[in-house]
Structures are given as structure tokens and as C-alpha cells.
Design a protein around this motif. Structure first.
Motif, PDB file in Angstrom:
ATOM      1  N   LEU A  81      52.152  21.302 104.195  1.00 40.01           N
ATOM      2  CA  LEU A  81      52.739  20.184 104.931  1.00 40.01           C
ATOM      3  C   LEU A  81      51.883  18.930 104.765  1.00 40.01           C
ATOM      4  O   LEU A  81      52.407  17.827 104.570  1.00 40.01           O
ATOM      5  CB  LEU A  81      52.860  20.535 106.417  1.00 40.01           C
ATOM      6  N   MET A  82      50.569  19.080 104.847  1.00 34.77           N
ATOM      7  CA  MET A  82      49.670  17.939 104.692  1.00 34.77           C
ATOM      8  C   MET A  82      49.627  17.454 103.242  1.00 34.77           C
ATOM      9  O   MET A  82      49.532  16.241 102.980  1.00 34.77           O
ATOM     10  CB  MET A  82      48.267  18.305 105.182  1.00 34.77           C
ATOM     11  N   THR A  83      49.693  18.374 102.296  1.00 38.41           N
ATOM     12  CA  THR A  83      49.719  17.989 100.880  1.00 38.41           C
ATOM     13  C   THR A  83      50.934  17.126 100.591  1.00 38.41           C
ATOM     14  O   THR A  83      50.840  16.069  99.945  1.00 38.41           O
ATOM     15  CB  THR A  83      49.734  19.235  99.982  1.00 38.41           C
ATOM     16  N   HIS A  84      52.086  17.561 101.062  1.00 43.40           N
ATOM     17  CA  HIS A  84      53.311  16.795 100.834  1.00 43.40           C
ATOM     18  C   HIS A  84      53.269  15.459 101.573  1.00 43.40           C
ATOM     19  O   HIS A  84      53.799  14.454 101.082  1.00 43.40           O
ATOM     20  CB  HIS A  84      54.521  17.614 101.256  1.00 43.40           C
ATOM     21  N   ALA A  85      52.635  15.441 102.736  1.00 42.92           N
ATOM     22  CA  ALA A  85      52.492  14.183 103.471  1.00 42.92           C
ATOM     23  C   ALA A  85      51.640  13.194 102.682  1.00 42.92           C
ATOM     24  O   ALA A  85      51.947  11.995 102.632  1.00 42.92           O
ATOM     25  CB  ALA A  85      51.885  14.435 104.848  1.00 42.92           C
ATOM     26  N   LEU A  86      50.568  13.681 102.059  1.00 38.15           N
ATOM     27  CA  LEU A  86      49.714  12.796 101.263  1.00 38.15           C
ATOM     28  C   LEU A  86      50.470  12.272 100.045  1.00 38.15           C
ATOM     29  O   LEU A  86      50.304  11.105  99.652  1.00 38.15           O
ATOM     30  CB  LEU A  86      48.450  13.538 100.823  1.00 38.15           C
ATOM     31  N   ILE A  87      51.304  13.098  99.465  1.00 35.68           N
ATOM     32  CA  ILE A  87      52.124  12.642  98.333  1.00 35.68           C
ATOM     33  C   ILE A  87      53.067  11.526  98.776  1.00 35.68           C
ATOM     34  O   ILE A  87      53.281  10.550  98.043  1.00 35.68           O
ATOM     35  CB  ILE A  87      52.911  13.818  97.728  1.00 35.68           C
ATOM     36  N   ARG A  88      53.603  11.655  99.984  1.00 35.76           N
ATOM     37  CA  ARG A  88      54.475  10.588 100.485  1.00 35.76           C
ATOM     38  C   ARG A  88      53.704   9.277 100.644  1.00 35.76           C
ATOM     39  O   ARG A  88      54.268   8.189 100.459  1.00 35.76           O
ATOM     40  CB  ARG A  88      55.120  11.004 101.809  1.00 35.76           C
TER      41      ARG A  88
END
Length: 388
Positions: A81-88
Motif C-alpha cells: 500500500l505504501m509502495t503504491h502510494a509513493l508511486i502516486r
């Protein structure tokens, strides 16, 4: 005379392999997180070889200490979830990030936009899923208005920042020192001490895995070249132990023994020692050195590296996330078993490939900007050093 040709995987392939590989490792490790290798064997009748159900079966909603999270059945955890948030954040900024990017973009994302949370089986704000070490970011930056570059000071020192730094390594693919520097800057908003250091080294390892011709050894050597203090010593200790093993069964005890002097949590993962997770120049998080050790033991093989990390136990979802990110970047998307990726995507109700496509596009844009900035610097420097 024979010529050795190094097969070069495309950037997009490596980014997909790393991000999908990290998410699959996360989902594989989630249901056995916090337990010892022996407990895992007793619970599952042997080693874990794929996706398994919750530790407490249908009682996951109420069984402590897991409740209320549905860990298992292919569900990703906060690591992804945090990885995808950083990508955003990258897709919004479309350039290199820093600690201010966390304050200006990541925090609003965590507290303002409901998303599907697989472990809660509900749509909720990501803030309601992340743990205290990540809630710290919101507390310090949104409510406390601290300088983002120093907001991580005072937080517990753990793998919280390192677990989602793979995108930084991918944006800086094949440039480990740049990846390290950017991750250390970003992580300043989240962590201090060896937690922040681990974020930088993880990003560097992922970037090193993207270098054409990279091997597990060159990746670890690169990690050692940028790592500082206890993190460097811990990686070196684990790597030396890993070099004596080619199967994880024989490596489990030696690798734990190698990291133990640097790990502040102690032998009982669920009952941390009094000195656990405090700043220190002598210590290291456990997860990153073990992930690198398992990479060496399995010679970079994705399934072997990730499953070894899972069966290590303790914080194995984060270990497998990091190991999966590195092995996936090294070998590309084809290395991640399609059945695992499909099951995780369906169970988690998340498109694992779309974030990779988005980051690939942004990475190319950033590289173009880097080249333009470099040429402008070269031109200015040439004028400054003109002999006339």
C-alpha cells in the motif's frame, strides 16, 4: 575466440518485475509474519511453498495479535500500500522527490482518499491501515507542521521507510548512488538513524539490480559501498554467512545468528527488548540484510529468494517485499510466477501492473530532465573553466 553477450532486460520489464515481485513477496509473507521458522512448520505441516490462508483461519477478525487484519489468501499488506502510494507521488510530481514531497503529496494521499484495503476487506483511508511508525508521518507533518527533513526524528527506528523505497531505486535505475541519496532525503520525513539508512541502501540495491550484467554479488557489493555504520556491518556479517550456503534450510539459523548482534528487537519478535528500535550507529534493521542474504543463498532466483525470506519468519512480509523487489528487478517480470501474481492481484483487488506502467513512464521523463540538467551544467562549467 568466443564473446560473452550480456542479456539486457528492458527498463519496463525490470520495473514490472520489481514492483510485482515485491507485492507478491509481501502477500506470501503476510500470513506468517511474526512467527519463528519452527512455528511456521508446525502450523503449515512444513515450509510455506506458496500462498496460504490466515494463521488463525476464519478467526482472523478477532484472533490476537492479528485482528482485525485478514493476512493471508493472497492479500497485500501495508508494504505494498505504501509502495503504491509513493508511486502516486512520483506520478504527480513527475521528477525526483524529497522530504517535502512526502509532506505535500504522500500525507494528503494517506488521509484524504479512500482506497480498497485488502486486509480490512473494505474501502477505507490508508491511514486506517498503516501502523504507528507510518502514522507518525501524518502526526508530525499534517498536525505538527515539522520540517519534513527532520520529521522522522523521534519515530521508532524500524523498516517502515525501507519497505516502500523500491520505486526510488527504479527511478534511479542503474545509478545506485543517486538512488541512495534520494531515498535518504525522502526517508528523512519518516525515519532516523539506521531506519533511514536502510531506506537508502534498499533503493541502491534495487538500482544496482538494474545494471546490465548485475549479479547477487554485485548487488550486495554495491549495498556495502553505500551503507554506513551498523547497517554496513550487518550486511557484511549476513553476506559472509550466506556465502557458505546454497539452500535456505541450512542458512536459516546461521543468518539469524549473523544479524542478531545488530538487531535491537531481540530473539522474541513479539516481545521486543527494552532497547528495541532506538537510534544507534551500531545497529541495523533485520529485514534488509536478511533479504540480501537470501538473495545470495538462492543466487538471485526469485521464487527461492522470496520463499526463503517467507520461511525465515519474524518480519517476513517486509523481508520478502525487499527480496522480491531486488530479485524482480534483477530478472524481470517473467521471474515472478504468473500464478502467484494473478492470485495476489485477484485476492487483493488491485492491478499490480498499472503502477509499474505509470512508474516506467515517469522514470523516462525524469531521465530526460536529468540529461537536460546535466547538459546545462556541463555548458555552464565549460564557460567557467574556459582558458581564454
Amino acid at each position: 575466440m568466443t564473446t560473452t553477450t550480456v542479456e539486457t532486460l528492458a527498463l519496463d520489464d525490470r520495473i514490472t518485475g520489481s514492483l510485482v515481485g515485491a507485492a507478491v513477496g509481501d502477500a506470501l509473507g503476510g500470513p506468517v509474519e511474526g512467527y519463528t521458522p519452527q512455528q511456521i512448520v508446525e502450523r503449515h505441516g512444513g515450509r510455506v511453498h506458496g500462498i496460504v490462508g490466515p494463521w488463525h483461519g476464519d478467526q482472523w477478525r478477532t484472533a490476537r495479535p492479528i485482528a482485525p487484519y485478514h493476512k493471508g489468501d493472497g492479500h497485500i499488506t501495508d508494504d505494498t500500500l505504501m509502495t503504491h502510494a509513493l508511486i502516486r507521488v512520483y506520478t504527480s510530481v513527475r521528477d525526483h522527490l524529497d522530504a517535502y514531497s512526502v509532506a505535500d503529496h504522500l500525507v494528503p494521499d494517506l488521509i484524504s482518499t479512500p482506497r480498497w484495503i485488502p486486509e480490512l476487506e473494505a474501502e477505507a483511508l490508508p491511514l486506517q491501515r498503516i501502523f504507528l511508525a507510518e502514522k507518525w508521518i501524518v502526526s508530525r507533518l499534517h498536525y505538527g507542521h515539522h520540517d519534513p527533513r527532520e520529521a522522522g526524528v523521534g519515530n521508532i527506528v524500524n523498516c517502515g521507510a525501507a519497505m516502500y523505497m523500491a520505486p526510488v531505486g527504479l527511478v534511479n535505475a542503474a545509478h545506485p548512488t543517486a538512488a541512495y541519496a534520494e531515498a535518504v532525503d525522502i526517508a528523512g520525513a519518516h525515519q532516523s538513524s539506521y531506519g533511514r539508512e536502510a531506506a537508502g541502501v534498499l533503493a541502491a540495491a534495487v538500482a544496482a539490480a538494474c545494471v546490465p550484467g548485475a549479479t547477487p554479488t554485485t548487488i550486495v557489493d554495491t549495498a556495502l559501498s553505500v551503507a554506513k555504520d551498523g547497517t554496513q556491518a550487518a550486511i557484511e556479517s549476513v553476506a559472509e554467512a550466506a556465502a557458505r550456503h546454497t539452500d535456505f534450510e541450512s542458512a536459516l539459523v546461521p543468518l539469524r545468528a549473523a544479524i542478531a548482534p545488530f538487531d535491537t528487537v531481540g530473539p522474541d519478535y513479539r516481545s521486543p527488548s527494552l532497547g528495541a528500535r532506538r537510534p544507534s550507529r551500531l545497529h541495523s534493521i533485520e529485514e534488509l540484510p536478511i533479504a540480501l542474504g537470501m538473495l545470495l543463498v538462492n543466487n538471485g532466483d526469485y521464487p527461492g529468494t522470496v520463499l526463503s525470506s517467507v520461511n525465515y519468519g519474524r518480519d517476513c512480509d517486509s523481508i520478502a517485499t525487499m527480496a522480491g523487489a531486488i530479485a524482480g528487478a534483477l530478472h524481470g517480470a517473467a521471474a515472478v510466477p504468473e500464478g502467484w501474481a494473478k492470485q495476489v492481484a485477484e485476492a487483493s483487488r488491485v492491478d499490480l501492473h498499472e503502477p509499474a506502467a505509470q512508474l516506467s513512464a515517469v522514470t523516462r521523463e525524469i531521465f530526460t530532465r536529468d540529461m537536460e540538467r546535466r547538459r546545462a551544467h556541463e555548458a555552464a562549467f565549460a564557460l567557467l573553466t574556459d582558458a581564454r
